[in-house]
Design an enzyme around this catalytic site. Structure first.
Site, PDB file in Angstrom:
ATOM      1  CD  GLU A   1      -0.867   0.860   3.619  1.00 30.21           C
ATOM      2  OE1 GLU A   1      -1.580   1.722   3.518  1.00 30.21           O
ATOM      3  OE2 GLU A   1      -0.870   0.158   4.742  1.00 30.21           O
TER       4      GLU A   1
ATOM      5  CE  LYS B   1      -4.498   0.944  11.520  1.00 29.51           C
ATOM      6  NZ  LYS B   1      -5.193   1.828  10.963  1.00 29.51           N
TER       7      LYS B   1
HETATM    8  N1  PSU Z   1      -1.489   1.068  10.127  1.00 32.81           N
HETATM    9  C1  PSU Z   1      -0.496   1.663  10.257  1.00 32.81           C
HETATM   10  N2  PSU Z   1      -0.363   2.638   9.459  1.00 32.81           N
HETATM   11  C2  PSU Z   1      -1.039   3.196   8.400  1.00 32.81           C
HETATM   12  C3  PSU Z   1      -2.352   2.462   8.181  1.00 32.81           C
HETATM   13  C4  PSU Z   1      -2.559   1.506   9.107  1.00 32.81           C
HETATM   14  O1  PSU Z   1       0.466   1.423  10.693  1.00 32.81           O
HETATM   15  O2  PSU Z   1      -0.912   4.216   7.911  1.00 32.81           O
HETATM   16  C5  PSU Z   1      -3.354   3.077   7.142  1.00 32.81           C
HETATM   17  C6  PSU Z   1      -3.489   1.762   6.229  1.00 32.81           C
HETATM   18  O3  PSU Z   1      -3.262   2.402   4.903  1.00 32.81           O
HETATM   19  C7  PSU Z   1      -4.976   1.263   6.437  1.00 32.81           C
HETATM   20  C8  PSU Z   1      -5.956   2.778   6.905  1.00 32.81           C
HETATM   21  O4  PSU Z   1      -5.415   0.560   5.357  1.00 32.81           O
HETATM   22  O5  PSU Z   1      -4.716   3.145   7.651  1.00 32.81           O
HETATM   23  C9  PSU Z   1      -7.001   2.517   7.603  1.00 32.81           C
HETATM   24  O6  PSU Z   1      -7.578   3.428   7.771  1.00 32.81           O
HETATM   25  P1  PSU Z   1      -9.133   3.325   8.422  1.00 32.81           P
HETATM   26  O7  PSU Z   1      -8.739   3.041   9.711  1.00 32.81           O
HETATM   27  O8  PSU Z   1      -9.619   4.819   8.250  1.00 32.81           O
HETATM   28  O9  PSU Z   1      -9.831   2.299   7.434  1.00 32.81           O
END
Ligand code: PSU
Ligand code: MN
Length: 305
Positions: free
Chosen positions: A27, A161
Site C-alpha cells: 500500500e 493496529k
Molecule cells: N497502519 C499503520 N499505518 C497506516 C495505516 C495502518 O500502521 O498508515 C493505514 C493503512 O493504509 C490502512 C488505513 O489501510 O490506515 C486504515 O484506515 P481506516 O482506519 O480509516 O480504514
C-alpha cells in the site's frame, strides 16, 4: 507502461508478470505523511523495497498518480508518495480517477482491489484497519475488512493496529468469512505487541498458506486470507506502556472530535509523539519483517504455479 483494465503497471511489474516472477504488492498510505512522519516514511519505503528485492521478489507499490490507479511506481516517483496527504480507500478510487487526482496514497482496501485486478496474490503492510473502539456509537469500521472479504489476496500484516477493538475486529473477520492465520503464533498479533491474547490458528510456513489459498480458490470463494506476523521480539514495545499510550491517544482523539478517515492518522501521530519516536523503529521493524514473510509466500506461489 502496460494497462490491465483501469490499472497502469510500471515496466518492472509488467515484466515481472510476464516472466512469472514473485511479486509483493504494497500500500502507499503507510509511506505517506498520513502513515509515518518524515523522514521515517522514506526509511520505511526504502527498507521494504530493498528487503523485497534482496530476498528475490519484485515490489509493486499501489497508488493513484496523475488520475490513474497504479501498480508499481518507480523510484523517481517515490517523492510523490512520501509527500502525499490524500488518503484513498477503496470507495475513493473511482472518484480520484474520475477527477484525475494528481496523487493519492492508497490504503489497504484500495490496494487489495488494485492487486486483485492484476491477479497479484500477495500483499504486505504494517497493520490493517479494523473495528474502532466506540463502534456502536460511531459505526467506524475500516473498509479494509470488507476488502479482505472481496479480494482473493493473501494479506501479510502485524495484525490490526493495537488501538482498534481487536476482539471485535476478529469477530467481524469471522462474519465476513476471512481465514485469519498466525505466522508461527497461536495469537492474533497486536502491531507493537506480539500478542493480543486472542487465539487464531497457527501456520508454520509459506506452503501451508498457499495450500489454504488454493482451497479458497478451488471452492470459488471470493475472499482473501489474513496472515498475522508478530513484531520481532527485540522490537516489541513494553506491553504495559503500549496499552496505556493507546488509551491516552484514543481519549485525545475523542476530545479533539476527530472523525472518519482522520482517526487513524491522528492516533498514529499521537502515539509517535508520546513515545518520542520509540514506536517508529518498532513500526519500521515490523514492516520489514512482514515484507520478508510476504516474499517467502510469493516465492512459494511461484514454485507451485
Ligand atoms: N497502519 C499503520 N499505518 C497506516 C495505516 C495502518 O500502521 O498508515 C493505514 C493503512 O493504509 C490502512 C488505513 O489501510 O490506515 C486504515 O484506515 P481506516 O482506519 O480509516 O480504514
Ligand atoms: Mn474509519
Amino acid at each position: 507502461m502496460v494497462h490491465a483494465g483501469k490499472v497502469r503497471f510500471s515496466e518492472e511489474v509488467a515484466d515481472a508478470i510476464s516472466d512469472r516472477l514473485p511479486i509483493v504488492a504494497l500500500e502507499s498510505t503507510v509511506f505517506s505523511t498520513l502513515g509515518l512522519p518524515q523522514p521515517a516514511n522514506s526509511d520505511a519505503l526504502e527498507r521494504c523495497i530493498s528487503t523485497i528485492h534482496d530476498n528475490g521478489a519484485v515490489a509493486a507499490i499501489t497508488a493513484v498518480l496523475d488520475g490513474e490507479a497504479r501498480l508499481g511506481i518507480s523510484s523517481n516517483e517515490w517523492e510523490r508518495i512520501l509527500n502525499c496527504d490524500t488518503k484513498v480507500a477503496s470507495r475513493d478510487l473511482p472518484l480520484s480517477i474520475a477527477e484525475r487526482r494528481e496523487a493519492g496514497a492508497t490504503t489497504v482496501s484500495a490496494s487489495l482491489a488494485i492487486a486483485a485486478a492484476a491477479e497479484i496474490k500477495v500483499f504486505c503492510t504494517g497493520g490493517i484497519g479494523g473495528v474502532h473502539h466506540g463502534y456502536s456509537e460511531t459505526g467506524d469500521l475500516s473498509a479494509d475488512l470488507y476488502a479482505l472479504a472481496r479480494h482473493r489476496v493473501v494479506c501479510v500484516c502485524a495484525g490490526a493496529k493495537a488501538f482498534l477493538d481487536l476482539s471485535r475486529t476478529l469477530e467481524m473477520l469471522e462474519s465476513l468469512g476471512v481465514p485469519v492465520l498466525g505466522w508461527n503464533t497461536n495469537d492474533f498479533p497486536a502491531f507493537y505487541l506480539r500478542s493480543s491474547k486472542l487465539p487464531i490458528p497457527p501456520v508454520r510456513d509459506a506452503a501451508s498458506i498457499v495450500s489454504v489459498f488454493e482451497n479458497v480458490s478451488a471452492l470459488a470463494l471470493p475472499q482473501g486470507i489474513l496472515v498475522g506476523v508478530p513484531i520481532p521480539e527485540e522490537h516489541e514495545l513494553d506491553p504495559e506502556k503500549g496499552w496505556g499510550l493507546i488509551d491516552r491517544a484514543l481519549a485525545e482523539a475523542k476530545e479533539a472530535g476527530v472523525r472518519g478517515p482522520d482517526v487513524t492518522p491522528f492516533i498514529l501521530e499521537t502515539v509517535a509523539k508520546e513515545t518520542q519516536g520509540e514506536s517508529i523503529p518498532a513500526n519500521l521493524a515490523l514492516l520489514e519483517n512482514n515484507a520478508k514473510v510476504a516474499v517467502e509466500i510469493a516465492k512459494e506461489f511461484q514454485r507451485n504455479s
